[in-house]
Design an enzyme around this catalytic site. Sequence first.
Site, PDB file in Angstrom:
ATOM      1  N   SER A   1       0.871  -1.179   0.000  1.00 35.50           N
ATOM      2  CA  SER A   1       0.000   0.000   0.000  1.00 35.50           C
ATOM      3  C   SER A   1       0.908   1.229   0.000  1.00 35.50           C
ATOM      4  O   SER A   1       2.082   1.126   0.365  1.00 35.50           O
ATOM      5  CB  SER A   1      -0.854  -0.010   1.276  1.00 35.50           C
ATOM      6  OG  SER A   1      -1.477   1.250   1.492  1.00 35.50           O
TER       7      SER A   1
ATOM      8  N   TYR B   1      -2.042  -0.780  10.649  1.00 31.01           N
ATOM      9  CA  TYR B   1      -2.130  -1.148   9.219  1.00 31.01           C
ATOM     10  C   TYR B   1      -0.831  -0.778   8.502  1.00 31.01           C
ATOM     11  O   TYR B   1      -0.280  -1.588   7.758  1.00 31.01           O
ATOM     12  CB  TYR B   1      -3.334  -0.439   8.593  1.00 31.01           C
ATOM     13  CG  TYR B   1      -3.539  -0.771   7.129  1.00 31.01           C
ATOM     14  CD1 TYR B   1      -4.006  -2.019   6.725  1.00 31.01           C
ATOM     15  CD2 TYR B   1      -3.262   0.172   6.137  1.00 31.01           C
ATOM     16  CE1 TYR B   1      -4.198  -2.322   5.372  1.00 31.01           C
ATOM     17  CE2 TYR B   1      -3.449  -0.114   4.792  1.00 31.01           C
ATOM     18  CZ  TYR B   1      -3.918  -1.364   4.420  1.00 31.01           C
ATOM     19  OH  TYR B   1      -4.097  -1.658   3.084  1.00 31.01           O
TER      20      TYR B   1
HETATM   21  N1  LIG Z   1      -8.649  -0.467  -1.465  1.00 27.72           N
HETATM   22  C1  LIG Z   1      -7.619   0.288  -1.156  1.00 27.72           C
HETATM   23  O1  LIG Z   1      -7.731   1.530  -1.054  1.00 27.72           O
HETATM   24  C2  LIG Z   1      -6.268  -0.335  -0.945  1.00 27.72           C
HETATM   25  C3  LIG Z   1      -5.145   0.502  -0.965  1.00 27.72           C
HETATM   26  C4  LIG Z   1      -3.895  -0.075  -0.757  1.00 27.72           C
HETATM   27  C5  LIG Z   1      -3.778  -1.422  -0.556  1.00 27.72           C
HETATM   28  N2  LIG Z   1      -4.891  -2.216  -0.528  1.00 27.72           N
HETATM   29  C6  LIG Z   1      -4.717  -3.650  -0.295  1.00 27.72           C
HETATM   30  O2  LIG Z   1      -5.309  -4.354  -1.367  1.00 27.72           O
HETATM   31  C7  LIG Z   1      -5.594  -5.687  -0.937  1.00 27.72           C
HETATM   32  C8  LIG Z   1      -7.012  -6.072  -1.391  1.00 27.72           C
HETATM   33  O3  LIG Z   1      -7.929  -5.305  -0.668  1.00 27.72           O
HETATM   34  P1  LIG Z   1      -9.226  -4.659  -1.333  1.00 27.72           P
HETATM   35  O4  LIG Z   1      -9.039  -3.206  -1.321  1.00 27.72           O
HETATM   36  O5  LIG Z   1      -9.531  -5.347  -2.594  1.00 27.72           O
HETATM   37  O6  LIG Z   1     -10.290  -4.975  -0.190  1.00 27.72           O
HETATM   38  P2  LIG Z   1     -11.530  -5.964  -0.085  1.00 27.72           P
HETATM   39  O7  LIG Z   1     -12.472  -5.739  -1.217  1.00 27.72           O
HETATM   40  O8  LIG Z   1     -12.033  -5.788   1.313  1.00 27.72           O
HETATM   41  O9  LIG Z   1     -10.877  -7.391  -0.268  1.00 27.72           O
HETATM   42  C9  LIG Z   1     -10.138  -8.000   0.748  1.00 27.72           C
HETATM   43  C10 LIG Z   1     -10.102  -9.481   0.454  1.00 27.72           C
HETATM   44  O10 LIG Z   1      -9.338 -10.116   1.484  1.00 27.72           O
HETATM   45  C11 LIG Z   1     -10.080 -11.229   1.942  1.00 27.72           C
HETATM   46  N3  LIG Z   1      -9.815 -11.495   3.357  1.00 27.72           N
HETATM   47  C12 LIG Z   1      -9.892 -10.631   4.388  1.00 27.72           C
HETATM   48  N4  LIG Z   1      -9.680 -11.286   5.539  1.00 27.72           N
HETATM   49  C13 LIG Z   1      -9.460 -12.579   5.218  1.00 27.72           C
HETATM   50  C14 LIG Z   1      -9.207 -13.757   5.983  1.00 27.72           C
HETATM   51  N5  LIG Z   1      -9.133 -13.719   7.319  1.00 27.72           N
HETATM   52  N6  LIG Z   1      -9.040 -14.926   5.325  1.00 27.72           N
HETATM   53  C15 LIG Z   1      -9.132 -14.972   3.984  1.00 27.72           C
HETATM   54  N7  LIG Z   1      -9.367 -13.894   3.210  1.00 27.72           N
HETATM   55  C16 LIG Z   1      -9.538 -12.723   3.830  1.00 27.72           C
HETATM   56  C17 LIG Z   1     -11.543 -10.863   1.747  1.00 27.72           C
HETATM   57  O11 LIG Z   1     -12.319 -12.040   1.581  1.00 27.72           O
HETATM   58  P3  LIG Z   1     -13.360 -12.634   2.667  1.00 27.72           P
HETATM   59  O12 LIG Z   1     -13.899 -11.491   3.455  1.00 27.72           O
HETATM   60  O13 LIG Z   1     -14.371 -13.316   1.809  1.00 27.72           O
HETATM   61  O14 LIG Z   1     -12.550 -13.586   3.466  1.00 27.72           O
HETATM   62  C18 LIG Z   1     -11.478 -10.107   0.432  1.00 27.72           C
HETATM   63  O15 LIG Z   1     -11.572 -10.998  -0.642  1.00 27.72           O
HETATM   64  C19 LIG Z   1      -5.396  -5.700   0.568  1.00 27.72           C
HETATM   65  O16 LIG Z   1      -4.153  -6.275   0.879  1.00 27.72           O
HETATM   66  C20 LIG Z   1      -5.381  -4.219   0.924  1.00 27.72           C
HETATM   67  O17 LIG Z   1      -4.668  -3.974   2.113  1.00 27.72           O
HETATM   68  C21 LIG Z   1      -6.128  -1.705  -0.740  1.00 27.72           C
END
Ligand SMILES: NC(=O)c1ccc[n+]([C@@H]2O[C@H](COP(=O)([O-])OP(=O)(O)OC[C@H]3O[C@@H](n4cnc5c(N)ncnc54)[C@H](OP(=O)(O)O)[C@@H]3O)[C@@H](O)[C@H]2O)c1
Length: 266
Positions: free
Chosen positions: A143, A156
């Site tokens: 991130s 985080y």
């Molecule tokens: N969106 C942003 O602004 C942003 C910015 C920088 C980095 N990121 C990073 O991008 C990555 C993807 O996040 P996203 O933004 O796409 O968010 P998201 O839509 O909330 O997706 C997160 C995913 O992680 C899975 N997950 C969470 N806890 C879990 C667990 N205990 N076991 C297995 N799977 C789990 C969730 O699936 P289930 O709930 O079905 O388990 C979901 O598929 C993350 O690493 C996040 O930190 C996001």
Amino acid sequence: MNAIAPKGTALITGASSGLGAVYADRLARRGFDLVLVARRVERLDTLATSLAEKYGVAVRAIAADLSAPADLQRVAEELSSNPSITMLVNNAGVSTLAPVAATSGADIAAMDAVNVLALTTLTYAALPAFLQRERGTIVNIGSVLSFHVLPTSTVYSGTKGYVMNFTRGLQQEVAGTGVTVQLVLPASTATEIWELSGVPLTQLDPATVMRAEDCVDAALAGLDQGELVTLPSVEEQALWEQFDAARLALFAGAMRGKPASRYGVK
Ligand SMILES: NC(=O)c1ccc[n+]([C@@H]2O[C@H](COP(=O)([O-])OP(=O)(O)OC[C@H]3O[C@@H](n4cnc5c(N)ncnc54)[C@H](OP(=O)(O)O)[C@@H]3O)[C@@H](O)[C@H]2O)c1
């Protein structure tokens, strides 16, 4: 039984929503078979069916809570024992945006378990076969909070700082082996993580928020271009180079073997 896809199989964690679901679509479009991992298996099953139909690839779902040791071990075993796996996308992540003292112990443990321990364990499980075959790609999602911290992102940012250092170290370890390790550092992206973090997307300036599709398409373009570190939203690549050069200069400047003169230590 399907023949193994020429590109092999990509295992994507956190494929039930957001960036992971887009990675699943884009990698299936590129001809990868898929193993999709997350807790919400109904969502994975729906995605698996639609991607298999759309792209004619084999897609399997594994329901796993990556913060649960037994589930994490099951996914690690899939990585170490499935010879078709050529790519691991460590995308699953959780975020609670609040001061440390206002964050529950369970939320802190979840960030550590998913963002740090699961990513490390799954990388460790995939690596030996990739090294042995001199082929394989690991994509770790950090991130911009890997190199920045806000008063509400202490834990985080700590976990994402780990992702950055772990991935950069690994890149040095695998240099010249045929194994590729990419660090992706997204800025604000429109996914469910915001609502879950306690800061709804509506509280952000829309001009600063990227579409999840654009983020993944840029990250994959960066991978194709051989980038080790991809910042999907940063226009001036020189900013990262300056940051990295300052880091190296600071490290070199610390290797002096004596206290800096400003401390007056004789
Ligand atoms: N969106 C942003 O602004 C942003 C910015 C920088 C980095 N990121 C990073 O991008 C990555 C993807 O996040 P996203 O933004 O796409 O968010 P998201 O839509 O909330 O997706 C997160 C995913 O992680 C899975 N997950 C969470 N806890 C879990 C667990 N205990 N076991 C297995 N799977 C789990 C969730 O699936 P289930 O709930 O079905 O388990 C979901 O598929 C993350 O690493 C996040 O930190 C996001």
